[in-house]
Enzyme design. Structure first.
Site, PDB file in Angstrom:
ATOM      1  N   GLU A   7      -9.276  -9.560  -8.501  1.00 43.47           N
ATOM      2  CA  GLU A   7      -8.202  -8.602  -8.193  1.00 43.47           C
ATOM      3  C   GLU A   7      -6.987  -8.785  -9.103  1.00 43.47           C
ATOM      4  OE1 GLU A   7      -7.543  -8.800  -3.957  1.00 43.47           O
ATOM      5  OE2 GLU A   7      -9.524  -7.952  -3.542  1.00 43.47           O
ATOM      6  N   HIS A  52      -2.237  -5.328   1.370  1.00 43.14           N
ATOM      7  CA  HIS A  52      -3.537  -5.961   1.101  1.00 43.14           C
ATOM      8  C   HIS A  52      -3.303  -7.351   0.502  1.00 43.14           C
ATOM      9  CE1 HIS A  52      -7.585  -6.568  -0.593  1.00 43.14           C
ATOM     10  NE2 HIS A  52      -6.955  -7.007  -1.673  1.00 43.14           N
ATOM     11  N   ASN A  76      -2.587   0.106   6.779  1.00 40.12           N
ATOM     12  CA  ASN A  76      -2.153  -1.182   7.334  1.00 40.12           C
ATOM     13  C   ASN A  76      -1.153  -1.921   6.429  1.00 40.12           C
ATOM     14  OD1 ASN A  76      -3.952  -1.892   5.375  1.00 40.12           O
ATOM     15  ND2 ASN A  76      -5.239  -3.181   6.656  1.00 40.12           N
ATOM     16  N   TYR A 119     -12.146  -1.533  -4.713  1.00 41.69           N
ATOM     17  CA  TYR A 119     -12.743  -1.826  -3.395  1.00 41.69           C
ATOM     18  C   TYR A 119     -14.278  -1.751  -3.430  1.00 41.69           C
ATOM     19  CZ  TYR A 119      -8.315  -1.931  -0.745  1.00 41.69           C
ATOM     20  OH  TYR A 119      -7.090  -2.280  -0.223  1.00 41.69           O
ATOM     21  N   THR A 148      -6.384  -7.244  10.017  1.00 41.20           N
ATOM     22  CA  THR A 148      -6.561  -5.950   9.345  1.00 41.20           C
ATOM     23  C   THR A 148      -6.089  -4.794  10.224  1.00 41.20           C
ATOM     24  OG1 THR A 148      -8.494  -6.869   8.211  1.00 41.20           O
ATOM     25  CG2 THR A 148      -8.281  -4.468   8.226  1.00 41.20           C
ATOM     26  N   PHE A 207     -15.828   3.526   6.092  1.00 44.09           N
ATOM     27  CA  PHE A 207     -14.420   3.806   5.790  1.00 44.09           C
ATOM     28  C   PHE A 207     -14.128   3.873   4.289  1.00 44.09           C
ATOM     29  CE2 PHE A 207     -14.830  -0.823   6.497  1.00 44.09           C
ATOM     30  CZ  PHE A 207     -14.279  -1.336   5.326  1.00 44.09           C
ATOM     31  N   LYS A 263       0.817  -1.217   0.000  1.00 40.36           N
ATOM     32  CA  LYS A 263       0.000   0.000   0.000  1.00 40.36           C
ATOM     33  C   LYS A 263       0.852   1.269   0.000  1.00 40.36           C
ATOM     34  CE  LYS A 263      -4.153  -2.032   2.001  1.00 40.36           C
ATOM     35  NZ  LYS A 263      -5.231  -1.861   2.990  1.00 40.36           N
TER      36      LYS A 263
HETATM   37  P1  CMP Z   1      -7.688  -4.350   3.136  1.00 41.41           P
HETATM   38  O1  CMP Z   1      -7.247  -5.710   3.511  1.00 41.41           O
HETATM   39  O2  CMP Z   1      -7.040  -3.697   1.968  1.00 41.41           O
HETATM   40  O3  CMP Z   1      -9.270  -4.364   2.883  1.00 41.41           O
HETATM   41  C1  CMP Z   1     -10.084  -3.229   3.054  1.00 41.41           C
HETATM   42  C2  CMP Z   1      -9.364  -2.090   3.676  1.00 41.41           C
HETATM   43  O4  CMP Z   1     -10.164  -1.089   4.256  1.00 41.41           O
HETATM   44  C3  CMP Z   1      -8.525  -2.594   4.853  1.00 41.41           C
HETATM   45  O5  CMP Z   1      -7.470  -3.382   4.400  1.00 41.41           O
HETATM   46  C4  CMP Z   1      -8.137  -1.276   5.495  1.00 41.41           C
HETATM   47  O6  CMP Z   1      -7.072  -0.635   4.833  1.00 41.41           O
HETATM   48  C5  CMP Z   1      -9.385  -0.424   5.258  1.00 41.41           C
HETATM   49  N1  CMP Z   1     -10.195  -0.206   6.458  1.00 41.41           N
HETATM   50  C6  CMP Z   1     -10.336   0.981   7.072  1.00 41.41           C
HETATM   51  N2  CMP Z   1     -11.155   0.874   8.111  1.00 41.41           N
HETATM   52  C7  CMP Z   1     -11.547  -0.402   8.199  1.00 41.41           C
HETATM   53  C8  CMP Z   1     -12.390  -1.113   9.086  1.00 41.41           C
HETATM   54  N3  CMP Z   1     -13.018  -0.530  10.111  1.00 41.41           N
HETATM   55  N4  CMP Z   1     -12.565  -2.428   8.865  1.00 41.41           N
HETATM   56  C9  CMP Z   1     -11.952  -3.041   7.806  1.00 41.41           C
HETATM   57  N5  CMP Z   1     -11.128  -2.385   6.938  1.00 41.41           N
HETATM   58  C10 CMP Z   1     -10.927  -1.082   7.136  1.00 41.41           C
END
Ligand code: CMP
Length: 143
Positions: free
Chosen positions: A126, A115, A112, A49, A91, A57, A9
């Site tokens: 994807e 992904h 985070n 997404y 996550t 979010f 990311k």
């Molecule tokens: P990712 O695994 O890329 O999938 C969805 C993304 O949304 C997650 O990682 C985070 O970067 C983002 N995100 C932000 N807030 C939340 C949340 N409350 N729960 C899950 N994903 C979140």
């Protein structure tokens, strides 16, 4: 053999740890069979997404994911989808187990670090979102 998509990311690229993120997967025996750096537009991020559309979010996530370049890669190996998710950790970096990427490099539930596809159906969508068949290497060249 299974394939999955990972995104290093924008926070990881900005922090100069893109190689470190990919090396977690390589050290676990997964193989990078396609990779490139891309800077998503907000519309690209929204399309990628789309399953999260409507969640609180979603808008902020799409701003973050289009806020700088990221590295996208296809990883191949036995049980690649589940193994990548294990190596990434939960996550929320605060809940990610010690030794996982998000535990070490993630700074918030949004930023985070990495992904990974969460199912075979997501992996198919994807991988196809970023790569054509010709861009994904075979371990052995056929013909
Ligand atoms: P990712 O695994 O890329 O999938 C969805 C993304 O949304 C997650 O990682 C985070 O970067 C983002 N995100 C932000 N807030 C939340 C949340 N409350 N729960 C899950 N994903 C979140």
């Amino acid at each position: 053999m299974e394939r999955t998509l990972t995104i290093v990311k924008p926070d990881s690229v900005a922090n100069n740890v893109a190689g470190e993120v990919l090396s977690y997967f390589e050290r676990a025996g997964l193989r990078v069979v396609a990779a490139k750096m891309v800077w998503l537009t907000k519309r690209d991020a929204e399309a990628f997404y789309y399953v999260h559309k409507g969640k609180p979010f979603y808008d902020s996530l799409c701003d973050f994911m289009s806020g700088g370049p990221c590295v996208v890669a296809v990883l191949e190996g036995a049980n690649a989808i589940a193994r990548v998710r294990e190596i990434m950790g939960a996550t929320d970096p605060a809940k990610a187990a010690a030794g996982t990427i998000r535990n070490k490099l993630g700074t918030s539930i949004q930023e985070n670090a990495v992904h990974g596809s969460d199912s075979a159906a997501s992996a198919e969508f994807e991988i196809g979102f970023f790569f054509s068949r010709l861009e994904i290497m075979q371990t052995e060249r056929k013909g």
